[in-house]
Design a protein around this motif. Structure first.
Motif, mmCIF file in Angstrom:
data_model
loop_
_atom_site.group_PDB
_atom_site.id
_atom_site.type_symbol
_atom_site.label_atom_id
_atom_site.label_comp_id
_atom_site.label_asym_id
_atom_site.label_seq_id
_atom_site.Cartn_x
_atom_site.Cartn_y
_atom_site.Cartn_z
ATOM 1 N N SER A 1 -26.790 54.607 111.388
ATOM 2 C CA SER A 1 -26.756 53.618 112.469
ATOM 3 C C SER A 1 -28.156 53.317 112.979
ATOM 4 O O SER A 1 -28.484 52.176 113.298
ATOM 5 C CB SER A 1 -25.920 54.148 113.629
ATOM 6 O OG SER A 1 -24.636 53.665 113.542
ATOM 7 N N LEU A 2 -28.970 54.362 113.052
ATOM 8 C CA LEU A 2 -30.363 54.181 113.490
ATOM 9 C C LEU A 2 -31.076 53.198 112.564
ATOM 10 O O LEU A 2 -31.744 52.267 113.024
ATOM 11 C CB LEU A 2 -31.110 55.520 113.443
ATOM 12 C CG LEU A 2 -30.995 56.443 114.633
ATOM 13 C CD1 LEU A 2 -31.673 57.777 114.316
ATOM 14 C CD2 LEU A 2 -31.646 55.843 115.864
ATOM 15 N N SER A 3 -30.940 53.413 111.278
ATOM 16 C CA SER A 3 -31.609 52.563 110.296
ATOM 17 C C SER A 3 -31.129 51.122 110.407
ATOM 18 O O SER A 3 -31.917 50.183 110.341
ATOM 19 C CB SER A 3 -31.345 53.072 108.879
ATOM 20 O OG SER A 3 -31.838 54.371 108.758
ATOM 21 N N LYS A 4 -29.836 50.964 110.578
ATOM 22 C CA LYS A 4 -29.228 49.624 110.671
ATOM 23 C C LYS A 4 -29.771 48.890 111.903
ATOM 24 O O LYS A 4 -30.189 47.734 111.834
ATOM 25 C CB LYS A 4 -27.708 49.771 110.799
ATOM 26 C CG LYS A 4 -26.929 48.780 109.971
ATOM 27 C CD LYS A 4 -25.455 49.100 110.154
ATOM 28 C CE LYS A 4 -24.603 48.384 109.144
ATOM 29 N NZ LYS A 4 -23.203 48.734 109.300
ATOM 30 N N GLY A 5 -29.761 49.578 113.030
ATOM 31 C CA GLY A 5 -30.238 48.976 114.280
ATOM 32 C C GLY A 5 -31.720 48.629 114.211
ATOM 33 O O GLY A 5 -32.147 47.563 114.669
ATOM 34 N N ALA A 6 -32.486 49.512 113.570
ATOM 35 C CA ALA A 6 -33.929 49.276 113.471
ATOM 36 C C ALA A 6 -34.226 48.084 112.576
ATOM 37 O O ALA A 6 -35.143 47.306 112.851
ATOM 38 C CB ALA A 6 -34.609 50.520 112.932
ATOM 39 N N ALA A 7 -33.447 47.944 111.511
ATOM 40 C CA ALA A 7 -33.664 46.814 110.596
ATOM 41 C C ALA A 7 -33.432 45.502 111.337
ATOM 42 O O ALA A 7 -34.185 44.532 111.167
ATOM 43 C CB ALA A 7 -32.722 46.939 109.398
ATOM 44 N N ALA A 8 -32.415 45.479 112.175
ATOM 45 C CA ALA A 8 -32.112 44.262 112.954
ATOM 46 C C ALA A 8 -33.242 43.979 113.942
ATOM 47 O O ALA A 8 -33.637 42.816 114.134
ATOM 48 C CB ALA A 8 -30.786 44.447 113.687
ATOM 49 N N GLU A 9 -33.780 45.023 114.539
ATOM 50 C CA GLU A 9 -34.878 44.858 115.499
ATOM 51 C C GLU A 9 -36.125 44.313 114.805
ATOM 52 O O GLU A 9 -36.794 43.413 115.328
ATOM 53 C CB GLU A 9 -35.174 46.210 116.160
ATOM 54 C CG GLU A 9 -36.223 46.169 117.251
ATOM 55 C CD GLU A 9 -35.832 45.312 118.447
ATOM 56 O OE1 GLU A 9 -34.634 45.255 118.771
ATOM 57 O OE2 GLU A 9 -36.745 44.679 119.030
ATOM 58 N N LEU A 10 -36.403 44.849 113.628
ATOM 59 C CA LEU A 10 -37.582 44.374 112.877
ATOM 60 C C LEU A 10 -37.453 42.890 112.554
ATOM 61 O O LEU A 10 -38.422 42.135 112.638
ATOM 62 C CB LEU A 10 -37.708 45.146 111.560
ATOM 63 C CG LEU A 10 -38.453 46.472 111.556
ATOM 64 C CD1 LEU A 10 -38.582 46.990 110.129
ATOM 65 C CD2 LEU A 10 -39.849 46.361 112.182
ATOM 66 N N LYS A 11 -36.253 42.495 112.191
ATOM 67 C CA LYS A 11 -35.967 41.093 111.834
ATOM 68 C C LYS A 11 -36.199 40.200 113.050
ATOM 69 O O LYS A 11 -36.787 39.126 112.956
ATOM 70 C CB LYS A 11 -34.508 40.995 111.379
ATOM 71 C CG LYS A 11 -34.272 39.949 110.315
ATOM 72 C CD LYS A 11 -32.857 40.130 109.787
ATOM 73 C CE LYS A 11 -32.418 38.908 108.995
ATOM 74 N NZ LYS A 11 -31.018 39.000 108.597
#
Lengths: 181, 115
Positions: free
Chosen positions: A103-113
């Motif tokens: 979940s951390l990775s998923k949320g971070a990817a969205a933030e980077l985008k």
């Protein structure tokens, strides 16, 4: 709270809930719901997320203070991860992927985008604001869940030092945010 | 005979001069205060105990046991020592009271008093 960060908070919340659940059946079993291998993976993932965000900042930002902060994030979080990898090797533990780190990775990817489309001062402000919120969330998870759940003394010690470090980062980010607003 | 006299004279001079030289070299150590080395160890994101009996001219040895880069930076600009992970850096103490911090992690602070 923005959506990606909310996702991260929820992810770390899962760990908190897991820890709470671990305490409930204590009479039956003392094994925590979140084990050291999972904790190591969560910490490594959380560090890696901040390194990736900082590398993006170093590509996008021209603000010297923001760049200095980003360099500090890369340097410090990489040091924690190097230590974490040395420790898991020494302890012969294989970091386990788990719903929290995923979940951390998923949320971070969205933030980077989200940050990728911003430019100039708007980007700087959004990056630093996110750093404040991210460190707050991670620090809450470390103190409330991960440190109490860690079984191995060396891992616990690394997490405790990590917490002090990330509290410094949070203060630095808050100071920077005040400058940018 | 002459050779023997020269040899005796040389030995006498050598014998007489050695203790004098030794005394001359030893004198500064006996009278001047020794420059003591005081270590300040950084570990787990904090400065260890700060030495209290430091005199001007003593050596302050900053030792970074952490895995992170730190610094010992005087608030008044008197010194700014960069400390890579595992580094040991020495500096000479100058009289005065100096508040210092880590410029990378400003929550790490200390005060050095040099008499």
């Amino acid at each position: 709270m923005n959506k990606p960060l909310f996702a991260i908070a929820v992810a770390l919340g899962i760990a908190s809930v897991a820890a709470v659940h671990a305490q409930a059946p204590a009479a039956v079993s003392r094994a925590p719901a979140i084990n050291d291998a999972q904790i190591a993976n969560i910490v490594y993932t959380a560090d890696q997320i901040d390194i990736t965000a900082a590398k993006q900042a170093l590509k996008k930002s021209r603000n010297e203070d923001v760049r200095a902060f980003a360099k500090e994030m890369v340097r410090d979080h990489a040091a924690v991860n190097a230590q974490a990898l040395t420790l898991v090797k020494k302890l012969d533990v294989t970091p386990e992927n788990n719903p929290t780190s995923e979940s951390l990775s998923k949320g971070a990817a969205a933030e980077l985008k989200k940050l990728a489309v911003l430019k100039g001062a708007a980007y700087d402000k959004a990056y630093v604001d996110n750093e404040v919120a991210y460190h707050k969330t991670v620090n809450a998870a470390l103190s409330g869940t991960l440190i109490p759940a860690a079984q191995n003394a060396q891992l616990k010690s690394l997490l405790e030092t990590g917490l002090k470090l990330f509290q410094e980062h949070q203060m630095h980010a808050e100071h920077l945010a005040r400058q940018l607003h | 005979m002459l050779r023997t006299m020269i040899l005796i004279a040389s030995l006498a001079l050598a014998g007489g001069s050695l203790p004098v030289n030794a005394a001359t070299k030893a004198a500064p150590h006996a009278t001047a205060p020794a420059h003591v080395v005081h270590a300040i160890v950084i570990d787990k994101m904090q400065y260890g105990p700060i030495p209290t009996d430091v005199h001007a001219g003593d050596i302050i040895e900053w030792v970074n046991h952490d895995i992170f880069e730190h610094s010992a930076t005087a608030r008044d600009g008197r010194f700014d020592v960069d400390l890579k992970p595992g580094a040991t850096v020495r500096m000479t103490a100058v009289a005065g009271t100096t508040a210092f911090f880590c410029k990378f992690h400003p929550g790490m602070t200390g005060t050095l008093v040099v008499k």
